[in-house]
Write a protein that holds these residues in place. Structure first.
Motif, mmCIF file in Angstrom:
data_model
loop_
_atom_site.group_PDB
_atom_site.id
_atom_site.type_symbol
_atom_site.label_atom_id
_atom_site.label_comp_id
_atom_site.label_asym_id
_atom_site.label_seq_id
_atom_site.Cartn_x
_atom_site.Cartn_y
_atom_site.Cartn_z
ATOM 1 N N SER A 85 0.921 -1.262 -0.106
ATOM 2 C CA SER A 85 0.021 -0.083 0.178
ATOM 3 C C SER A 85 0.791 1.145 0.035
ATOM 4 N N CYS A 87 1.117 5.643 -0.203
ATOM 5 C CA CYS A 87 0.017 6.897 -0.177
ATOM 6 C C CYS A 87 0.911 8.324 -0.114
ATOM 7 N N THR A 95 -5.380 9.163 0.187
ATOM 8 C CA THR A 95 -5.877 7.993 0.152
ATOM 9 C C THR A 95 -4.795 6.857 -0.041
ATOM 10 N N TRP A 96 -5.212 5.493 0.157
ATOM 11 C CA TRP A 96 -4.338 4.679 -0.144
ATOM 12 C C TRP A 96 -4.285 4.108 -1.546
ATOM 13 N N SER A 97 -3.369 3.751 -2.440
ATOM 14 C CA SER A 97 -3.201 2.997 -3.300
ATOM 15 C C SER A 97 -2.718 1.611 -3.196
ATOM 16 N N ASN A 98 -3.752 0.729 -3.209
ATOM 17 C CA ASN A 98 -3.329 -0.622 -2.745
ATOM 18 C C ASN A 98 -2.995 -1.707 -4.167
ATOM 19 N N LEU A 135 3.914 5.197 -8.421
ATOM 20 C CA LEU A 135 2.214 5.491 -8.241
ATOM 21 C C LEU A 135 1.928 5.846 -9.753
ATOM 22 N N MET A 139 2.423 0.898 -11.476
ATOM 23 C CA MET A 139 1.489 0.578 -10.361
ATOM 24 C C MET A 139 1.037 -0.877 -10.285
ATOM 25 N N LYS A 140 0.446 -1.041 -11.599
ATOM 26 C CA LYS A 140 0.057 -2.585 -11.919
ATOM 27 C C LYS A 140 0.947 -3.246 -12.330
#
Length: 672
Positions: A85, A87, A95-98, A135, A139-140
């Protein structure tokens, strides 16, 4: 106090610690550079747990900058399992980017931030490749980098048995660490065989990784050192904090050690560092020193108090006791000396003796004995104390005399148990005693000091030798004899080092047959030349051992064994690097002094060991110690401690560490 509990902190980065309690909070309470009265607490957004994941157990945290208040700072939390996670705490709607990690090789990996790549990176469980996230576009789909393993001739040479031991280790961890000062990236492989609360064996392999992913084993990282713990790994120049270069500083819940990268040997090892009172026991019978005072609250009488953690030589362990002591005793200026387990403090011109640090004393009702206000003789001072000595084990004894030696001409004596106790102040006219350490001799029933040159002693009492000290001239053997024995003792160490290297080469030659006869011979020649240089350096040091320059410090200690009724003179020489201020080497010469003043060099103390520190020096039978090895000197200062075994002149244990109370406390043994 919650921060000091095992479950209080989930990770740390750049001096900020993170706690997990109804959400993650970043706080700077443990940062020494942060304000004491206004610590910062930055709560992060509520955690979101991805399906089939957990957010209760954290592997570690990392930050992209030195403060979560920075506008572009990103905090990364790696949970045990697939979830990572990220942020930005400084953003208004943070917010969190999970991220769900699909590769199981990263489920238990440690995350680190790479300034060079501006990404968060992790090594796979076997260390064959790394993945990096940010981010934005990664990210993915994380950036994958395969590591090109070193060629066969670059693999560290180890015996077959050593390789088998590595493969059988129950714990294998991989850490990525980056040096912002040299722009280098390293992968550290940490192999551990362990038992509950104790690492039995550790081994480190270090690889340097370039931008193309080439991984080369290295045993030399120059002037850098690596700090390894539950926080984000750090790589810094050793000179920044006077640390040992080319070393790994490893810290776990139960152990602290300094490991040389080149030798993989622990220069310093302190085991059982866990400070949970319920998990540790106290050694009541063996010599110990203060390791730290763990804050635990405050009281009306003492103010801030903490649990006393001591280092005991029954088993070389750190033990946290349930005894609460004032935290000011752990401060550098909190105590002025110690004797027989009693520590002395000096505040507002009054010396106070207290048994708070004595494990045999009451845990709930420590004794505090205030001595009369000090009287400063003309042209003297009573603020800087050399040391304190006592004639018996307790100042409450009727005939006990307390001696305080101040830096300079003044020596003050008093009997605390007398009703109208006053100081008897003695002005010492001989400048050779101005910086000497005082000790009490039971054999002579007097307080004695060694002159700075080590050529004679002076002794005082409260009778006829109060104004006119008893002087004893020492008769030494010929200078050449001492010099020869000094060379011989150092030569033993050099020869042992040569044999150790030769045995290592022979084992390699027998195990793998990878060294040709020419290679084996050249290696032997190389090591022989190194030992010859060592002998030359030792001779050069010895030829000037009695003409020390301004960087070399020599101290003289008188110590008496109540078990053998013998008196020893210990000459402790320390060479301090003038550029770095670190101790390069130290050497001890021990002389046995008889009643006629004959000083005979010796390496045999008669079955006892000598303890030197800021407290009054003392001797203990070797049978009382954990290894039962005689003829050793246990030395302790505020920055280091070590064990020097005189029979082979080998320094078994040494290390640089800050000790709040550099005092050895003797056990309560009957004198026989």
């Amino acid at each position: 106090m919650e921060l000091l509990k095992e479950v209080g902190i989930i990770g740390a980065s750049h001096g900020w610690v993170a706690t997990l309690k109804n959400g993650i909070v970043c706080q700077d309470d443990l940062d020494l550079h942060a304000p004491d009265n206004n610590p910062k607490r930055i709560p992060l957004p509520p955690l979101e747990t991805l399906p089939h994941n957990q957010t209760q157990i954290v592997t570690n945290i990392a930050m992209s900058s030195s403060s979560p208040e920075d506008e572009d700072c990103i905090v990364a939390v790696k949970f045990l399992g697939p979830q990572l996670s990220l942020c930005r705490p400084a953003q208004r709607d943070c917010t969190w980017s999970n991220i769900r990690i699909s590769d199981p090789s990263f489920f238990s990996s440690h995350v680190m931030y790479s300034k060079r790549d501006e990404m968060f990176s992790m090594p796979s469980s076997r260390g064959h490749y790394t993945r990096s996230w940010d981010l934005v576009r990664h990210m993915k789909e994380p950036k994958l980098q395969m590591l090109m393993q070193p060629p066969e001739d670059q693999i560290p040479r180890m015996t077959k048995r050593a390789w088998q031991r590595l493969e059988s280790c129950c714990t294998k961890q991989h850490y990525l660490v980056e040096s912002s000062h040299t722009d280098e990236t390293f992968m550290l492989k940490w192999y551990t065989q362990s038992r509950p609360t104790l690492n039995v064996w550790d081994h480190f392999l270090l690889l340097k990784i370039d931008k193309e992913g080439n991984a080369l084993y290295t045993k030399d990282i120059g002037d850098l050192c690596i700090l390894l713990s539950r926080s984000e790994p750090i790589c810094i120049p050793a000179k920044l904090n006077r640390r040992a270069k080319n070393c790994i500083y490893m810290l776990t819940e139960h152990e602290f050690a300094i490991v040389g990268i080149g030798s993989n040997q622990k220069r310093l090892k302190l085991s059982k560092l866990s400070l949970r009172v319920s998990h540790l026991t106290v050694s009541q019978c063996f010599s110990n020193f203060i390791f730290k005072v763990e804050p635990c609250g405050s009281t009306l009488r003492d103010g801030d108090v903490g649990y006393l953690a001591i280092h005991s030589y029954i088993d070389n362990l750190i033990d946290c006791t349930p005894k609460k002591v004032p935290t000011e005793l752990a401060k550098e200026m909190g105590t002025i000396g110690a004797s027989h387990g009693w520590v002395a403090t000096l505040k507002n011109g009054v010396v106070c003796l207290q048994d708070d640090l004595d494990l045999h004393a009451s845990y709930t009702d420590p004794k505090r004995i205030s001595l009369p206000p000090l009287v400063t003789l003309p042209n003297c001072q009573t603020r800087v104390v050399t040391n304190v000595a006592m004639s018996s084990s307790s100042p409450e004894d009727e005939d006990c005399i307390v001696a305080v030696k101040f830096l300079g001409p003044q020596l003050s004596l008093c009997r605390p148990s007398q009703r109208d106790c006053t100081w008897s102040n003695i002005r010492i006219t001989d400048p050779s005693f101005f910086s000497s350490h005082v000790m009490y001799s039971k054999r002579d029933d007097m307080f004695s000091m060694m002159a700075s040159g080590g050529n004679y002693t002076g002794s005082w009492d409260l009778g006829r030798h109060m104004t006119e000290p008893k002087l004893t001239m020492l008769s030494y053997p010929k200078q050449r004899v001492v010099k020869d024995r000094y060379i011989e003792s150092m030569g033993k160490f050099a020869d042992k080092e040569l044999m150790r290297k030769c045995e290592w080469l022979q084992s390699e030659f027998n195990s793998y047959k990878t060294l040709s006869v020419w290679q084996f011979t050249s290696q032997i020649w190389h090591f022989s030349s190194q030992v010859w240089q060592l002998h030359s350096q030792v001779w050069q040091l010895t030829s000037t051992s009695y003409q020390h320059d301004s960087c070399c410090r020599m101290e003289h200690y008188l110590v008496e064994s109540s078990h053998t009724s013998e008196t020893f003179l210990v000459k402790w020489s320390t060479y301090i690097n003038p550029q770095e201020g670190t101790v390069e080497w130290d050497q001890f010469l021990v002389f046995r002094i008889d009643e006629e003043g004959n000083a005979v060099y010796t390496e045999d103390f008669g079955g006892v060991c000598i303890f030197l520190s800021k407290a009054e020096s003392f001797c203990l039978p070797a049978a009382c110690l954990h290894d039962q090895r005689p003829n050793c000197i246990y030395h302790l200062s505020k920055n280091s401690f070590g064990i020097r075994c005189m029979d082979d002149n080998e320094k078994e244990t040494t290390g640089d560490l800050n000790f709040p109370g550099p005092f050895w406390f003797p056990p309560k043994l009957d004198s026989k």
